[in-house]
Design a protein around this motif. Structure first.
Motif, PDB file in Angstrom:
ATOM      1  N   LEU A  20      70.411 -17.099  36.832  1.00 22.27           N
ATOM      2  CA  LEU A  20      71.231 -15.890  36.872  1.00 22.27           C
ATOM      3  C   LEU A  20      70.714 -14.917  35.819  1.00 22.27           C
ATOM      4  O   LEU A  20      70.129 -15.326  34.813  1.00 22.27           O
ATOM      5  CB  LEU A  20      72.699 -16.222  36.587  1.00 22.27           C
ATOM      6  CG  LEU A  20      73.422 -17.075  37.625  1.00 22.27           C
ATOM      7  CD1 LEU A  20      74.860 -17.338  37.170  1.00 22.27           C
ATOM      8  CD2 LEU A  20      73.417 -16.420  38.993  1.00 22.27           C
ATOM      9  N   GLN A  81      70.491 -17.421  48.248  1.00 25.96           N
ATOM     10  CA  GLN A  81      71.060 -16.367  47.398  1.00 25.96           C
ATOM     11  C   GLN A  81      71.955 -15.427  48.195  1.00 25.96           C
ATOM     12  O   GLN A  81      73.061 -15.103  47.763  1.00 25.96           O
ATOM     13  CB  GLN A  81      69.948 -15.514  46.784  1.00 25.96           C
ATOM     14  CG  GLN A  81      69.231 -16.109  45.632  1.00 25.96           C
ATOM     15  CD  GLN A  81      68.158 -15.148  45.141  1.00 25.96           C
ATOM     16  OE1 GLN A  81      67.384 -14.597  45.938  1.00 25.96           O
ATOM     17  NE2 GLN A  81      68.103 -14.961  43.851  1.00 25.96           N
ATOM     18  N   ASP A  85      75.824 -14.965  47.453  1.00 27.02           N
ATOM     19  CA  ASP A  85      76.319 -13.661  46.997  1.00 27.02           C
ATOM     20  C   ASP A  85      77.419 -13.123  47.917  1.00 27.02           C
ATOM     21  O   ASP A  85      78.432 -12.602  47.450  1.00 27.02           O
ATOM     22  CB  ASP A  85      75.180 -12.643  46.927  1.00 27.02           C
ATOM     23  CG  ASP A  85      74.175 -12.934  45.815  1.00 27.02           C
ATOM     24  OD1 ASP A  85      74.366 -13.926  45.080  1.00 27.02           O
ATOM     25  OD2 ASP A  85      73.191 -12.187  45.707  1.00 27.02           O
ATOM     26  N   ARG A  86      77.223 -13.261  49.237  1.00 28.63           N
ATOM     27  CA  ARG A  86      78.207 -12.748  50.200  1.00 28.63           C
ATOM     28  C   ARG A  86      79.517 -13.518  50.148  1.00 28.63           C
ATOM     29  O   ARG A  86      80.573 -12.963  50.423  1.00 28.63           O
ATOM     30  CB  ARG A  86      77.655 -12.815  51.626  1.00 28.63           C
ATOM     31  CG  ARG A  86      76.771 -11.665  52.004  1.00 28.63           C
ATOM     32  CD  ARG A  86      76.520 -11.635  53.498  1.00 28.63           C
ATOM     33  NE  ARG A  86      76.019 -12.876  54.030  1.00 28.63           N
ATOM     34  CZ  ARG A  86      74.738 -13.192  54.167  1.00 28.63           C
ATOM     35  NH1 ARG A  86      73.816 -12.341  53.798  1.00 28.63           N
ATOM     36  NH2 ARG A  86      74.380 -14.351  54.683  1.00 28.63           N
ATOM     37  N   GLN A  91      83.201 -10.558  44.616  1.00 25.92           N
ATOM     38  CA  GLN A  91      81.893  -9.984  44.302  1.00 25.92           C
ATOM     39  C   GLN A  91      81.454  -9.089  45.451  1.00 25.92           C
ATOM     40  O   GLN A  91      81.575  -9.472  46.604  1.00 25.92           O
ATOM     41  CB  GLN A  91      80.846 -11.086  44.109  1.00 25.92           C
ATOM     42  CG  GLN A  91      81.092 -11.961  42.915  1.00 25.92           C
ATOM     43  CD  GLN A  91      80.854 -11.227  41.616  1.00 25.92           C
ATOM     44  OE1 GLN A  91      80.014 -10.336  41.519  1.00 25.92           O
ATOM     45  NE2 GLN A  91      81.614 -11.577  40.606  1.00 25.92           N
ATOM     46  N   ARG A  94      75.404  -8.362  47.976  1.00 27.37           N
ATOM     47  CA  ARG A  94      74.156  -8.071  47.273  1.00 27.37           C
ATOM     48  C   ARG A  94      73.611  -6.692  47.652  1.00 27.37           C
ATOM     49  O   ARG A  94      73.101  -5.961  46.809  1.00 27.37           O
ATOM     50  CB  ARG A  94      73.162  -9.166  47.621  1.00 27.37           C
ATOM     51  CG  ARG A  94      71.917  -9.122  46.842  1.00 27.37           C
ATOM     52  CD  ARG A  94      71.045 -10.296  47.262  1.00 27.37           C
ATOM     53  NE  ARG A  94      69.804 -10.158  46.574  1.00 27.37           N
ATOM     54  CZ  ARG A  94      69.276 -11.083  45.814  1.00 27.37           C
ATOM     55  NH1 ARG A  94      69.861 -12.223  45.675  1.00 27.37           N
ATOM     56  NH2 ARG A  94      68.146 -10.873  45.203  1.00 27.37           N
ATOM     57  N   PRO A 105      71.856  -7.099  40.484  1.00 28.13           N
ATOM     58  CA  PRO A 105      72.005  -8.350  41.225  1.00 28.13           C
ATOM     59  C   PRO A 105      72.291  -9.511  40.271  1.00 28.13           C
ATOM     60  O   PRO A 105      71.971  -9.471  39.096  1.00 28.13           O
ATOM     61  CB  PRO A 105      70.654  -8.532  41.903  1.00 28.13           C
ATOM     62  CG  PRO A 105      70.037  -7.187  41.922  1.00 28.13           C
ATOM     63  CD  PRO A 105      70.580  -6.457  40.732  1.00 28.13           C
ATOM     64  N   LEU A 106      72.889 -10.537  40.805  1.00 24.45           N
ATOM     65  CA  LEU A 106      73.255 -11.696  39.996  1.00 24.45           C
ATOM     66  C   LEU A 106      72.048 -12.476  39.491  1.00 24.45           C
ATOM     67  O   LEU A 106      72.082 -13.054  38.412  1.00 24.45           O
ATOM     68  CB  LEU A 106      74.109 -12.657  40.833  1.00 24.45           C
ATOM     69  CG  LEU A 106      75.458 -12.147  41.304  1.00 24.45           C
ATOM     70  CD1 LEU A 106      76.091 -13.165  42.249  1.00 24.45           C
ATOM     71  CD2 LEU A 106      76.351 -11.903  40.115  1.00 24.45           C
ATOM     72  N   TRP A 107      70.995 -12.515  40.288  1.00 23.23           N
ATOM     73  CA  TRP A 107      69.881 -13.430  40.039  1.00 23.23           C
ATOM     74  C   TRP A 107      68.688 -12.737  39.406  1.00 23.23           C
ATOM     75  O   TRP A 107      68.417 -11.586  39.678  1.00 23.23           O
ATOM     76  CB  TRP A 107      69.419 -14.036  41.358  1.00 23.23           C
ATOM     77  CG  TRP A 107      70.498 -14.767  42.076  1.00 23.23           C
ATOM     78  CD1 TRP A 107      71.350 -14.258  43.021  1.00 23.23           C
ATOM     79  CD2 TRP A 107      70.880 -16.125  41.889  1.00 23.23           C
ATOM     80  NE1 TRP A 107      72.222 -15.236  43.442  1.00 23.23           N
ATOM     81  CE2 TRP A 107      71.958 -16.393  42.768  1.00 23.23           C
ATOM     82  CE3 TRP A 107      70.406 -17.159  41.085  1.00 23.23           C
ATOM     83  CZ2 TRP A 107      72.566 -17.639  42.846  1.00 23.23           C
ATOM     84  CZ3 TRP A 107      71.015 -18.400  41.168  1.00 23.23           C
ATOM     85  CH2 TRP A 107      72.090 -18.625  42.045  1.00 23.23           C
TER      86      TRP A 107
END
Length: 160
Positions: A20, A81, A85-86, A91, A94, A105-107
């Protein structure tokens, strides 16, 4: 004329890591079920065998085997991912994160992978994956970490 070489059992087995962007986050363990579901959905459309995995609060490490002739681990990871994310509660998807330049983005963008070369390397990488929670100071023994496939190897189903 080239003679086709026989498929080597470790030819498409890889050690991988994903991180992350926020190293202080606990998102992955707080939403371990969502992550598990993301792997399951991705596996349905693009097969792989997960040999080992450990999920830490802000990173994960694993070993997977892809079908012969298909070495697109990065594409599979992008799918994991995207599903994760979805499906995260609260959240934005993405795609929305990318449109809003203030949100990130988270990653992390990179997806380090290392090809497994033989049976010894496979066992070393699996042990490395399972030992990660100890190295990060979360537990004293690998089997104490709930979010690890080590429990499958020991006969229990208790976590990742």
């Amino acid at each position: 004329m080239d003679t086709p070489r026989p498929y080597a059992p470790f030819e498409n087995t890889w050690h991988f890591s994903a991180y992350l962007r926020d190293p202080r986050s606990r998102l992955l363990v707080e939403h371990a079920e969502v992550l598990r579901r993301a792997f399951r959905i991705a596996r349905q459309t693009r097969p792989f065998i997960l040999q080992a995995i450990v999920v830490l609060p802000s990173e994960l490490h694993g070993v997977w085997t892809l079908p012969p002739g298909d070495d697109d681990g990065e594409g599979r990871w992008r799918q994991v991912q995207a599903v994760f994310d979805r499906q995260l509660p609260g959240q934005p998807p993405r795609a929305l994160l990318r449109r809003d330049r203030c949100a990130r983005p988270l990653w992390q963008a990179d997806f380090p992978q290392q090809r497994i070369v033989d049976a010894h390397d496979l066992q070393q990488q699996i042990a490395r994956v399972h030992h990660s929670p100890v190295l990060h100071g979360h537990v004293r023994e690998p089997a104490q970490w709930r979010y690890s496939s080590i429990h499958r190897r020991q006969g229990g189903r208790n976590g990742a």
